[in-house]
Design a protein around this motif. Structure first.
Motif, short mmCIF file in Angstrom:
data_model
loop_
_atom_site.label_atom_id
_atom_site.label_comp_id
_atom_site.label_asym_id
_atom_site.label_seq_id
_atom_site.Cartn_x
_atom_site.Cartn_y
_atom_site.Cartn_z
N GLY A 98 0.22 8.26 7.86
CA GLY A 98 0.95 6.78 7.63
C GLY A 98 -0.70 6.51 7.60
N ALA A 99 -1.85 6.72 7.94
CA ALA A 99 -2.47 6.10 8.52
C ALA A 99 -3.67 5.84 7.31
N THR A 103 3.31 -6.75 6.44
CA THR A 103 3.57 -7.17 7.80
C THR A 103 5.11 -7.77 7.34
N LEU A 154 4.48 1.52 1.46
CA LEU A 154 4.38 1.30 3.05
C LEU A 154 4.61 -0.21 2.90
N ARG A 184 1.04 3.01 11.33
CA ARG A 184 0.58 1.39 10.52
C ARG A 184 1.52 0.35 10.70
N ARG A 185 0.89 0.64 12.80
CA ARG A 185 1.39 -0.09 13.37
C ARG A 185 2.64 -1.40 13.09
N ASP A 186 3.74 -0.52 13.31
CA ASP A 186 4.90 -1.61 12.86
C ASP A 186 6.05 -1.47 13.15
N ASN A 232 0.84 5.76 1.14
CA ASN A 232 -0.03 6.51 1.71
C ASN A 232 -0.55 7.62 0.90
N THR A 251 1.08 -1.13 0.06
CA THR A 251 0.00 -0.17 -0.06
C THR A 251 0.93 1.22 0.25
N ASN A 284 5.19 7.27 11.07
CA ASN A 284 4.33 7.06 10.90
C ASN A 284 4.22 5.01 10.69
N GLN A 330 1.36 10.45 11.96
CA GLN A 330 0.37 9.91 12.32
C GLN A 330 -0.99 9.20 10.93
#
Length: 460
Positions: A92-93, A13, A10, A318-320, A4, A2, A314, A89
């Motif tokens: 990034g989301a 996972t 991005l 994206r919870r990285d 941003n 994906t 960022n 943030q």
């Protein structure tokens, strides 16, 4: 994979960025931010150099008068740092509309704080007398403070706007405006410091007034860019604020502790400036030369610090978690390498650098040897600055503030007074004491970031 809202990919996972990709992305954001911040400090550097040509006494006035506005400005930067983090943030989301609203709320905070700062600076001479300065230095420095007063809202509004652009990975407009503003400032300096084109020769106060005028031109330019940029609608720069005023709360929850942290650091340098003033005009002028050089070099760290903060934020958006850790440590490694290279240059170029500021033999004799200490100081300074950026990106603000309180006011300032003033070691005593505080901050912040990287990611 994906993307941003800025078009940057991005990683999924299972597809983390390589070390080389982390380095390239950090530098691509850091270099324009570095140049933008360098532009701001070059303005002060040009003021200092041109004021020094008006005499060592005027340089001392400028040095003592610059201290309080710098503390105020850096506290304001801390208060507004949430603009970068919350925008990054949200970007990034994949929520770009939030970014513009965050920017406009930050503008309101910046304008209000700047007006309060300007009002306080009008009492400049009285402030300097309270710090124990001699009447002549207090009077000259007071005129400088009064000339800085009208520009305080402008510089904070500029910082809020450039921070918003950095948060959405568009740092170049701030860079262009900052660098271009130096041409205007230098021309105004020539007129106001030396009294050309029929203007009175204002010396150090003229340099400060030139900076204030230039800052308002900077605000007009960068706000105009934001309002007319092609992506203005997508980022919500004109979107209604109704129902979104609550966003000011996380802005301030992030900003207030960081403003306190940055204020602790900058006020420690201001305290050292005050101690230098107690030592006389020549040590004060020498300290101003050293301090201005350190501030200019620190802009390299600011660029990497901001880039690190954005990339950490960022990653959180994206919870990285792995990306968060890698972004912070890559930024830290880069700043150590950069500062070691600059330190080597300083060791070789101390005398030519000092000559740019002054030819006064008393000041030169004090300032040139001090650059050997500065070469050590900037490595610690840059390291702690980038680690604090990583903390900002992770929205961890309370513990780093406590670390700064200990490092600067529990360690650096008492040592500076003891060794620089009481023990009579002068400028070297002041600088080694600051170096000790910066080193302690770097070590403790590295420990704290290691703790943060092992916690679950929680976006704001």
């Amino acid at each position: 994979m994906t993307t941003n809202t800025s078009g940057a990919p991005l990683p999924a996972t299972g597809l983390p960025l390589s070390l080389g990709q982390h380095i390239r992305r950090t530098l691509s954001l850091a270099v324009p931010v570095m140049l933008a911040r360098v532009g701001l400090v070059v303005m002060v550097t040009v003021d200092t150099v041109m004021t020094g040509r008006a005499g060592a006494e005027e340089l001392a006035f400028y040095g003592i008068g610059l201290s309080a506005p710098l503390v105020m400005q850096t506290i304001g930067i801390g208060l507004l740092v949430g603009t970068v983090i919350l925008s990054a943030q949200a970007d990034g989301a994949g929520e770009p509309q939030r970014c513009g609203r965050i920017w406009r709320l930050a503008l309101i905070v910046a304008a209000g704080l700047g007006i309060a700062y300007g009002a306080a600076l009008l009492w400049g001479e009285a402030i300097l007398r309270l710090t124990g300065q001699e009447p002549e230095i207090a009077a000259g420095g007071g005129r400088v403070l009064q000339a800085f007063a009208p520009g305080m809202p402008a510089i904070l509004m500029f910082i809020a706007t450039s921070s918003f652009l950095e948060g959405i990975s568009r740092p170049r407009p701030g860079m262009i405006v900052s660098l271009g503003a130096n041409l205007v400032n230098a021309g105004l300096n020539w007129i106001l410091i030396f009294g050309h084109l029929g203007a009175p020769a204002m010396g150090a106060a003229g340099a400060a007034l030139a900076t204030s005028i230039t800052r308002w031109l900077m605000v007009v330019a960068i706000v105009g860019y934001v309002l007319t940029m092609p992506e203005a609608a997508r980022f919500g720069v004109r979107a209604p604020l109704a129902g979104h005023w609550r966003s000011i709360r996380p802005l301030l929850l992030l900003g207030v502790p960081l403003a306190a942290a940055i204020g602790l650091e900058t006020s420690a340098f201001a305290a050292a400036t005050t101690f230098a003033g107690w030592l006389g005009a020549a040590p004060l002028a020498g300290f101003q030369i050293v301090f201005n050089t350190v501030a200019l070099i620190y802009m390299l760290a600011i660029g990497l610090s901001t880039a690190t903060a954005v990339r950490v934020a960022n990653a959180i958006g994206r919870r990285d978690q792995k990306g968060l850790a890698r972004a912070g440590w890559v930024g830290t490694g880069l700043v150590v390498l950069v500062m070691l290279g600059v330190a080597a240059i300083l060791e070789l170029a101390a005398a030519p650098i000092v000559t740019l500021y002054t030819e006064d033999p008393a000041v030169t004799a004090i300032a040139v040897p001090a650059f050997g200490i500065v070469a050590w100081l900037i490595v610690s300074d840059g390291t702690q600055g980038v680690l604090m950026g990583a903390m900002r990106g992770a929205a961890d603000v309370v513990v780093p503030t406590l670390i700064y309180a200990f490092a600067f006011w529990g360690l650096a300032v008492p040592l500076a007074y003891a060794f620089g003033v009481v023990a009579g070691h002068g400028l070297p005593g002041l600088l080694w004491s600051l170096c000790a505080g910066l080193t302690a901050a770097a070590i403790l912040l590295a420990w704290r970031f290691r703790v943060i990287t092992r916690r679950p990611v929680r976006p704001l």
